[in-house]
Design a protein around this motif. Structure first.
Motif, PDB file in Angstrom:
ATOM      1  N   LYS A  29      35.106  44.655  50.997  1.00 21.79           N
ATOM      2  CA  LYS A  29      34.183  44.285  49.927  1.00 21.79           C
ATOM      3  C   LYS A  29      33.224  43.180  50.361  1.00 21.79           C
ATOM      4  CE  LYS A  29      37.076  45.335  45.912  1.00 21.79           C
ATOM      5  NZ  LYS A  29      38.083  46.127  46.605  1.00 21.79           N
ATOM      6  N   LEU A  30      33.756  42.153  50.997  1.00 20.62           N
ATOM      7  CA  LEU A  30      32.949  40.979  51.324  1.00 20.62           C
ATOM      8  C   LEU A  30      32.020  41.200  52.509  1.00 20.62           C
ATOM      9  CD1 LEU A  30      35.646  38.183  50.907  1.00 20.62           C
ATOM     10  CD2 LEU A  30      33.760  38.715  49.345  1.00 20.62           C
ATOM     11  N   PHE A  31      32.520  41.844  53.557  1.00 24.03           N
ATOM     12  CA  PHE A  31      31.785  41.897  54.820  1.00 24.03           C
ATOM     13  C   PHE A  31      31.447  43.301  55.306  1.00 24.03           C
ATOM     14  CE2 PHE A  31      34.759  38.225  55.033  1.00 24.03           C
ATOM     15  CZ  PHE A  31      33.815  37.236  54.784  1.00 24.03           C
ATOM     16  N   GLY A  32      31.938  44.332  54.609  1.00 23.69           N
ATOM     17  CA  GLY A  32      31.701  45.689  55.060  1.00 23.69           C
ATOM     18  C   GLY A  32      32.562  46.080  56.247  1.00 23.69           C
ATOM     19  N   TRP A  33      33.583  45.302  56.548  1.00 27.66           N
ATOM     20  CA  TRP A  33      34.479  45.614  57.666  1.00 27.66           C
ATOM     21  C   TRP A  33      35.369  46.798  57.317  1.00 27.66           C
ATOM     22  CZ3 TRP A  33      36.627  40.017  58.803  1.00 27.66           C
ATOM     23  CH2 TRP A  33      35.579  39.210  59.250  1.00 27.66           C
ATOM     24  N   PHE A  34      35.927  47.429  58.313  1.00 31.05           N
ATOM     25  CA  PHE A  34      36.904  48.521  58.163  1.00 31.05           C
ATOM     26  C   PHE A  34      36.346  49.668  57.310  1.00 31.05           C
ATOM     27  CE2 PHE A  34      39.332  44.427  58.106  1.00 31.05           C
ATOM     28  CZ  PHE A  34      39.733  44.445  59.442  1.00 31.05           C
ATOM     29  N   THR A  42      29.405  47.395  47.419  1.00 28.52           N
ATOM     30  CA  THR A  42      30.528  47.237  46.491  1.00 28.52           C
ATOM     31  C   THR A  42      30.022  46.754  45.143  1.00 28.52           C
ATOM     32  OG1 THR A  42      31.996  46.758  48.345  1.00 28.52           O
ATOM     33  CG2 THR A  42      32.783  46.164  46.154  1.00 28.52           C
ATOM     34  N   GLY A  43      29.019  45.890  45.150  1.00 25.33           N
ATOM     35  CA  GLY A  43      28.428  45.419  43.895  1.00 25.33           C
ATOM     36  C   GLY A  43      27.840  46.561  43.088  1.00 25.33           C
ATOM     37  N   GLN A  44      27.174  47.489  43.765  1.00 28.95           N
ATOM     38  CA  GLN A  44      26.623  48.654  43.072  1.00 28.95           C
ATOM     39  C   GLN A  44      27.746  49.503  42.479  1.00 28.95           C
ATOM     40  OE1 GLN A  44      24.294  50.387  46.219  1.00 28.95           O
ATOM     41  NE2 GLN A  44      22.579  48.982  45.894  1.00 28.95           N
ATOM     42  N   PHE A  45      28.817  49.681  43.241  1.00 32.44           N
ATOM     43  CA  PHE A  45      29.955  50.433  42.720  1.00 32.44           C
ATOM     44  C   PHE A  45      30.564  49.714  41.519  1.00 32.44           C
ATOM     45  CE2 PHE A  45      34.569  50.929  42.524  1.00 32.44           C
ATOM     46  CZ  PHE A  45      34.641  52.266  42.178  1.00 32.44           C
ATOM     47  N   MET A  46      30.734  48.404  41.632  1.00 37.02           N
ATOM     48  CA  MET A  46      31.336  47.638  40.532  1.00 37.02           C
ATOM     49  C   MET A  46      30.509  47.798  39.257  1.00 37.02           C
ATOM     50  SD  MET A  46      34.106  46.189  41.689  1.00 37.02           S
ATOM     51  CE  MET A  46      34.681  44.542  41.497  1.00 37.02           C
ATOM     52  N   GLU A  47      29.199  47.761  39.379  1.00 36.22           N
ATOM     53  CA  GLU A  47      28.327  47.989  38.216  1.00 36.22           C
ATOM     54  C   GLU A  47      28.573  49.376  37.633  1.00 36.22           C
ATOM     55  OE1 GLU A  47      25.864  46.412  36.399  1.00 36.22           O
ATOM     56  OE2 GLU A  47      25.814  44.539  37.510  1.00 36.22           O
ATOM     57  N   SER A  57      30.998  40.359  40.698  1.00 33.15           N
ATOM     58  CA  SER A  57      32.315  40.979  40.525  1.00 33.15           C
ATOM     59  C   SER A  57      32.898  41.383  41.868  1.00 33.15           C
ATOM     60  CB  SER A  57      32.213  42.200  39.613  1.00 33.15           C
ATOM     61  OG  SER A  57      31.799  41.821  38.319  1.00 33.15           O
ATOM     62  N   ALA A  58      32.060  41.919  42.750  1.00 36.85           N
ATOM     63  CA  ALA A  58      32.510  42.299  44.087  1.00 36.85           C
ATOM     64  C   ALA A  58      32.959  41.062  44.874  1.00 36.85           C
ATOM     65  CB  ALA A  58      31.405  43.036  44.832  1.00 36.85           C
ATOM     66  N   ALA A  59      32.205  39.980  44.749  1.00 40.71           N
ATOM     67  CA  ALA A  59      32.570  38.750  45.455  1.00 40.71           C
ATOM     68  C   ALA A  59      33.894  38.195  44.927  1.00 40.71           C
ATOM     69  CB  ALA A  59      31.462  37.708  45.319  1.00 40.71           C
ATOM     70  N   ALA A  60      34.063  38.181  43.621  1.00 40.07           N
ATOM     71  CA  ALA A  60      35.306  37.667  43.033  1.00 40.07           C
ATOM     72  C   ALA A  60      36.499  38.514  43.446  1.00 40.07           C
ATOM     73  CB  ALA A  60      35.183  37.607  41.511  1.00 40.07           C
ATOM     74  N   ALA A  61      36.345  39.834  43.368  1.00 36.75           N
ATOM     75  CA  ALA A  61      37.442  40.722  43.763  1.00 36.75           C
ATOM     76  C   ALA A  61      37.735  40.581  45.253  1.00 36.75           C
ATOM     77  CB  ALA A  61      37.101  42.174  43.424  1.00 36.75           C
ATOM     78  N   ALA A  84      46.515  35.626  42.233  1.00 33.94           N
ATOM     79  CA  ALA A  84      45.122  36.038  42.424  1.00 33.94           C
ATOM     80  C   ALA A  84      45.042  37.491  42.885  1.00 33.94           C
ATOM     81  CB  ALA A  84      44.428  35.125  43.435  1.00 33.94           C
ATOM     82  N   ALA A  85      45.872  37.842  43.850  1.00 35.46           N
ATOM     83  CA  ALA A  85      45.877  39.219  44.355  1.00 35.46           C
ATOM     84  C   ALA A  85      46.326  40.198  43.267  1.00 35.46           C
ATOM     85  CB  ALA A  85      46.775  39.321  45.585  1.00 35.46           C
ATOM     86  N   ALA A  86      47.328  39.821  42.496  1.00 37.46           N
ATOM     87  CA  ALA A  86      47.800  40.695  41.413  1.00 37.46           C
ATOM     88  C   ALA A  86      46.709  40.895  40.369  1.00 37.46           C
ATOM     89  CB  ALA A  86      49.060  40.112  40.775  1.00 37.46           C
ATOM     90  N   GLY A  87      45.971  39.856  40.055  1.00 37.49           N
ATOM     91  CA  GLY A  87      44.871  39.979  39.099  1.00 37.49           C
ATOM     92  C   GLY A  87      43.786  40.920  39.594  1.00 37.49           C
ATOM     93  N   ALA A  88      43.432  40.802  40.865  1.00 36.74           N
ATOM     94  CA  ALA A  88      42.423  41.709  41.433  1.00 36.74           C
ATOM     95  C   ALA A  88      42.902  43.152  41.380  1.00 36.74           C
ATOM     96  CB  ALA A  88      42.107  41.303  42.876  1.00 36.74           C
ATOM     97  N   MET A  89      44.176  43.357  41.666  1.00 38.07           N
ATOM     98  CA  MET A  89      44.715  44.715  41.638  1.00 38.07           C
ATOM     99  C   MET A  89      44.817  45.264  40.216  1.00 38.07           C
ATOM    100  SD  MET A  89      45.041  45.814  44.719  1.00 38.07           S
ATOM    101  CE  MET A  89      43.440  45.034  44.871  1.00 38.07           C
ATOM    102  N   ALA A  90      45.027  44.401  39.236  1.00 37.11           N
ATOM    103  CA  ALA A  90      45.007  44.856  37.842  1.00 37.11           C
ATOM    104  C   ALA A  90      43.607  45.346  37.475  1.00 37.11           C
ATOM    105  CB  ALA A  90      45.453  43.740  36.906  1.00 37.11           C
TER     106      ALA A  90
END
Length: 184
Positions: A29-34, A42-47, A57-61, A84-90
């Motif tokens: 999400k952050l760097f486009g790695w992997f 990711t921001g476009q997808f999140m929207e 939202s992408a940055a926070a996740a 934090a990780a559990a919240g992102a996964m929720a």
């Protein structure tokens, strides 16, 4: 090997696997790695799935996943990292919920499993093979577990609730437009 030693090795393996998967997912999400799309894609997808503004939202996740995952793998600030990780996964599970449980159908199986593992690590602690243990558990106090989980649950409820309201409003508007097009 004693029971305590086995427990510590088991927690280390769980932390490394869960934390590593979360960190890699956040790096997408952050760097486009992997093979990820970075913040812009990711921001476009999140929207598109109702998380607005998308880039924030992408940055926070991404930060919750990569930061939480890295800290879990290290066994550092385990209550906050796991929460934090559990919240992102929720938040991710909410997107996949309409597709049922199984990942093969686009369901919420994978984010639920990662989120549950992260929450369990927040509750159980990192074990003795961790930075928290090496630092005298200064970032892993008993009171931090319910505080971190409660704060994350509250923020997650607000974020996912707002997303769900946006999705329902968009769906209602779409149905209203279809009704107008077809003379209803």
């Amino acid at each position: 090997m004693t029971c305590d030693e086995r427990r510590d090795v088991g927690l280390l393996l769980l932390r490394l696997g869960t934390g590593g998967a979360l960190a890699a997912h956040g790096a997408q999400k952050l760097f486009g790695w992997f093979g990820g799309y970075g913040l812009t894609g990711t921001g476009q997808f999140m929207e598109s799935v109702g998380y607005s503004p998308g880039r924030a939202s992408a940055a926070a996740a991404g930060l919750a996943e990569m930061g939480g995952g890295t800290l879990l793998a290290l066994g550092l600030a385990t209550p906050a990292a796991g929460a934090a990780a559990a919240g992102a996964m929720a938040g991710a599970a909410a997107v996949h919920l309409p597709n049922g449980f199984f990942a093969q159908s686009g369901g919420f199986e994978h984010p639920a499993a990662l989120g549950l593992a992260a929450a369990c690590l927040a509750v159980t602690g990192p074990g003795r093979l961790s930075l928290d243990h090496a630092l005298g558990h200064s970032l892993d106090r008993a009171w931090m577990v319910p505080a971190a989980l409660a704060a994350t649950a509250a923020v997650t409820a607000v974020v996912v609730g707002s997303r769900n309201r946006r999705m329902r409003a968009a769906q209602a508007a779409e149905q209203g437009e279809q009704g107008t097009l077809f003379g209803k």
